[in-house]
Design an enzyme around this catalytic site. Structure first.
Site, PDB file in Angstrom:
ATOM      1  N   GLU A  45      -8.828  17.796  11.904  1.00  0.00           N
ATOM      2  CA  GLU A  45     -10.067  18.720  11.360  1.00  0.00           C
ATOM      3  C   GLU A  45     -10.515  17.872  10.110  1.00  0.00           C
ATOM      4  OE1 GLU A  45     -11.086  23.213   9.977  1.00  0.00           O
ATOM      5  OE2 GLU A  45      -8.629  22.672  10.408  1.00  0.00           O
ATOM      6  N   LYS A 114     -17.488  24.873  13.612  1.00  0.00           N
ATOM      7  CA  LYS A 114     -16.523  25.796  13.580  1.00  0.00           C
ATOM      8  C   LYS A 114     -17.169  27.351  13.637  1.00  0.00           C
ATOM      9  CE  LYS A 114     -11.773  26.372  11.790  1.00  0.00           C
ATOM     10  NZ  LYS A 114     -10.821  26.103  10.723  1.00  0.00           N
ATOM     11  N   CYS A 175      -9.141  24.431  15.054  1.00  0.00           N
ATOM     12  CA  CYS A 175      -7.880  24.840  14.239  1.00  0.00           C
ATOM     13  C   CYS A 175      -7.856  26.604  14.527  1.00  0.00           C
ATOM     14  CB  CYS A 175      -7.936  24.536  12.579  1.00  0.00           C
ATOM     15  SG  CYS A 175      -6.339  24.725  11.920  1.00  0.00           S
ATOM     16  N   SER A 357      21.478  19.633 -13.101  1.00  0.00           N
ATOM     17  CA  SER A 357      22.261  20.561 -13.894  1.00  0.00           C
ATOM     18  C   SER A 357      23.619  20.682 -13.232  1.00  0.00           C
ATOM     19  CB  SER A 357      21.536  21.866 -14.068  1.00  0.00           C
ATOM     20  OG  SER A 357      21.652  22.694 -12.758  1.00  0.00           O
TER      21      SER A 357
END
Length: 706
Positions: A45, A114, A175, A357
């Site tokens: 896309e 789309k 999509c 840490s």
């Protein structure tokens, strides 16, 4: 016989607005597809401009440059004799659409806009695009003059249509249309479309891959046919990592699987499939044939081209495969590592600086960078010239050849244990041992002088000396003293990120990595502008529970034995004074809840979409081992802490998105940051329900709370 077709789909590592790079990767994929014998090539896309252009889609330049790239593609001899399906934005009648542009031999066959836009979670397509709402309708689209000169076409079909070649029929989805309940492929298939293609921009999320695979398989299981999915890969400029997984399916079976995580910029998949298998599969099902006989037809754009050849009797076809999934720990090892690599090489920085840490979170980040170094070494060893060139540019050595992950890690990762008088010997040693095993360049500055200097300024101005709670101080004093240490660590981290390479005679700067996990962000258990504030955060979308699983995976798979003691130690901020030389402060005591509980709260709040009252009702059933009043107190405590600390999300370091309940305020989880933290109405409903349940237990009648 002319019934076997070879089709290509691909995963491309595109980058928003990188028109030069995007063009080269598209051309490379077409070249590879042709070399593999394909006569149709599908791309992801918006591959021409990149999916993540965001508000740059509003700019006419984005569409102009996309058409300029399209012109280069049309003119290139590489695109001859293969149907090319590319994604780009198109302005039609002054309306912007997210489109597929399908062309063959310098002629545009169809522009397909789309029809179903993604507009939830991380997606905001309705902000930039309009869905095409004219089902089965096409219009004339007037091409820009630069394209007209190449194609000889003034107008081309624009809309909801399909392609009819000499031997088959193809239709396009984009999509989100695959995920919609009324996907276009359903009626396309009923109308005789035998090959459905989908150019996607689908991001990675832990445990999501099976959803995508199941959807593709189900499309061809119910309706028969061939389905091609092409997905983006990589970081194209923001918090998302697009995870490939391009695939080809026929009649309910997957025949080709693309990699989910990879440093390859271009991956092309091909499959040779028999159209007669589709036809016999469909014709066998009576209910499908009855539905097909009633479906309104799509407009067909006729194409004088065949996907098959006459002499294909001995051409072998692709066989079904079993999809191979990664475990969540493997996903954490690979996804954020690939995202970090893309970010590093594209930002042109020289490496990373990580405040280490000795706890689970910062150690997990260190392991992700180490995993990235492993992937880079593997790619170089397999002959990936792009990765090798990127490595050499990053380290500033045109002849450098990485051989071992530890060696590369020393070039790319600087770890920094910033000790105070509240730091324990144990965490210092854990950080040192892990640094040795992964190979990072390790620093151990003591920041007590800076902490005392800042507190000294306050004392000089006010005449007051704040004290920790264990020394008789109040709650605000205790918290302020912890925050000073945390914030100075951020300042020191950025100082070393800018200058530590300079002290070693090297040029450039380092990206600072954060190590706040998704649960701490949700609860707000972090100091605003401390080491959670950095350039990027590879674990900001990952839960503490999943991180612990990832640490165990690193022990088993990478033989990082230093992680064993880190995993067994209770999580602690080490910001309060030690007791008899031992850590007395722990995260879960400070938070008033466990990390496991935080994951539950997060999923109910975001995924299930519950407010305080609905969360209480659901947890009554989930936590039957405690009383309703205890459930109520835990829910109210969570919402108080969440709302008081929500403002911290507005400054949260950009984080790799990996979890469905991420509190990321940028676009995924849009909420106020100034709450009435008393939640008076909501908590009153909870209290009334608790009283009702307690009365019921005593034998009284319980009326439902309105």
């Amino acid at each position: 016989m002319g019934r076997k077709v070879t089709l290509a789909t691909c995963s491309l590592n595109q980058w928003a607005l990188d028109f030069d790079g995007n063009l080269q990767r598209i051309l490379q994929s077409i070249k590879i597809a042709k070399e593999k014998g394909a006569r149709y090539r599908l791309g992801p896309e918006l591959e021409i401009c990149g999916y993540g252009c965001s508000d740059h889609f509003f700019e006419s330049d984005t569409i102009l440059h996309s058409f300029q790239v399209l012109a280069k593609l049309l003119e290139s001899p590489i695109t001859a004799d293969i149907i090319c399906d590319v994604g780009m934005p198109v302005m039609h009648k002054n309306v912007r659409y997210n489109c597929r542009v399908i062309f063959l031999n310098r002629k545009i066959l169809l522009i397909r806009p789309k029809m179903v836009l993604a507009n939830e979670g991380n997606y905001r397509e309705l902000r930039w695009f309009t869905p095409w709402n004219k089902s089965r309708e096409i219009e004339d689209h007037f091409l820009p003059r630069t394209i007209q000169k190449i194609t000889g076409q003034d107008t081309v079909p624009f809309g909801d249509a399909v392609l009819a070649t000499k031997d088959t029929c193809l239709g396009s989805e984009i999509c989100e249309e695959l995920w919609a309940p009324n996907s276009p492929h359903i009626e396309m298939g009923l109308d005789g479309v035998e090959i459905v293609t989908n150019g996607s921009g689908s991001h990675h999320e832990l445990r999501k891959a099976h959803l995508r695979v199941d959807l593709v398989k189900s499309t061809t299981t119910k309706n028969g046919g061939i389905y091609l999915l092409s997905n983006l890969r990589g970081c194209d400029g923001d918090r998302l990592y697009y995870d490939g997984c391009s695939m080809i399916s026929i009649n309910g079976d997957i025949v080709v699987q693309g990699s989910q995580f990879s440093l390859e910029n271009v991956e092309v998949l091909t499959a040779t499939l028999d159209l007669e298998d589709v036809r016999s599969y469909r014709a066998h099902t009576s209910s499908r044939c009855i539905s097909a006989s009633r479906v309104p037809p799509f407009h067909r754009v006729h194409v004088d081209f065949s996907l098959s050849s006459f002499d294909d009797v001995y051409t072998p076809t692709s066989e079904p495969i079993q999809w191979k999934y990664h475990t969540p720990a493997e996903e954490i090892s690979l996804g954020p590592a690939c995202w970090l690599w893309d970010y590093l090489r594209r930002s042109k920085q020289r490496g990373f600086l990580l405040p280490l840490s000795g706890g689970v979170d910062s150690s997990a980040v260190a392991c992700i960078v180490y995993s990235m170094c492993r992937l880079v070494c593997q790619a170089v060893n397999s002959g990936n010239e792009d990765v090798l060139n990127d490595v050499r540019e990053i380290v500033g050595d045109a002849s450098y050849l990485p051989r071992m992950p530890q060696e590369l890690c020393r070039h790319l990762l600087t770890t920094c244990y910033m000790a105070t008088e509240n730091s324990s010997h144990e965490t210092r040693e854990r950080a040192r041992m892990l640094s040795e095993q992964i190979g990072s360049y390790h620093l151990t500055p003591n920041i007590d002088a800076a902490v005392k200097a800042v507190i000294g300024i306050f004392t000089m101005v006010t005449g007051k000396v704040p004290q920790f709670r264990v020394h008789g101080g109040s709650g605000p004093e205790n918290l302020a003293l912890q925050n000073v240490q945390a914030r100075i660590r951020m300042v020191v981290a950025y100082l070393f990120a800018q200058l530590s390479l300079w002290t070693r005679g090297l040029a450039g700067g380092l990206l600072v990595l954060s190590s706040a996990n998704v649960d701490e962000s949700l609860r707000g258990y972090l100091t605003k502008y401390d080491c959670s504030s950095a350039d990027i955060n590879p674990i900001g979308g990952i839960s503490k529970t999943d991180l612990r699983g990832f640490i165990q995976y690193c022990i088993d798979s990478f033989q990082l034995t230093a992680l064993t003691s880190i995993l067994s130690a209770p999580p602690t901020a080490e910001l309060e004074p030690l007791t008899d030389g031992q850590v007395s402060q722990t995260d879960e005591d400070d938070m008033g809840m466990t990390y496991q509980e935080l994951s539950v709260y997060g999923k109910l709040r975001k995924v299930v979409k519950t407010g305080p009252y609905s969360m209480f009702c659901k947890l009554l059933l989930l936590w039957r081992e405690i009383s309703p009043r205890q459930v109520a107190e835990r829910v109210k405590h969570f919402f108080r802490m969440y709302s008081i600390n929500r403002h911290k999300m507005t400054t949260l370091t950009p984080s790799y998105h990996a979890e469905s309940y991420s509190p990321d305020d940028n676009r995924f989880d849009l909420r106020p940051f100034l709450y009435n933290a008393a939640w008076t109405w909501q908590f009153r409903c909870i209290d009334e329900q608790v009283s009702c349940l307690e009365d019921c237990k005593k034998g009284a009648l319980c009326e439902e709370v309105d």
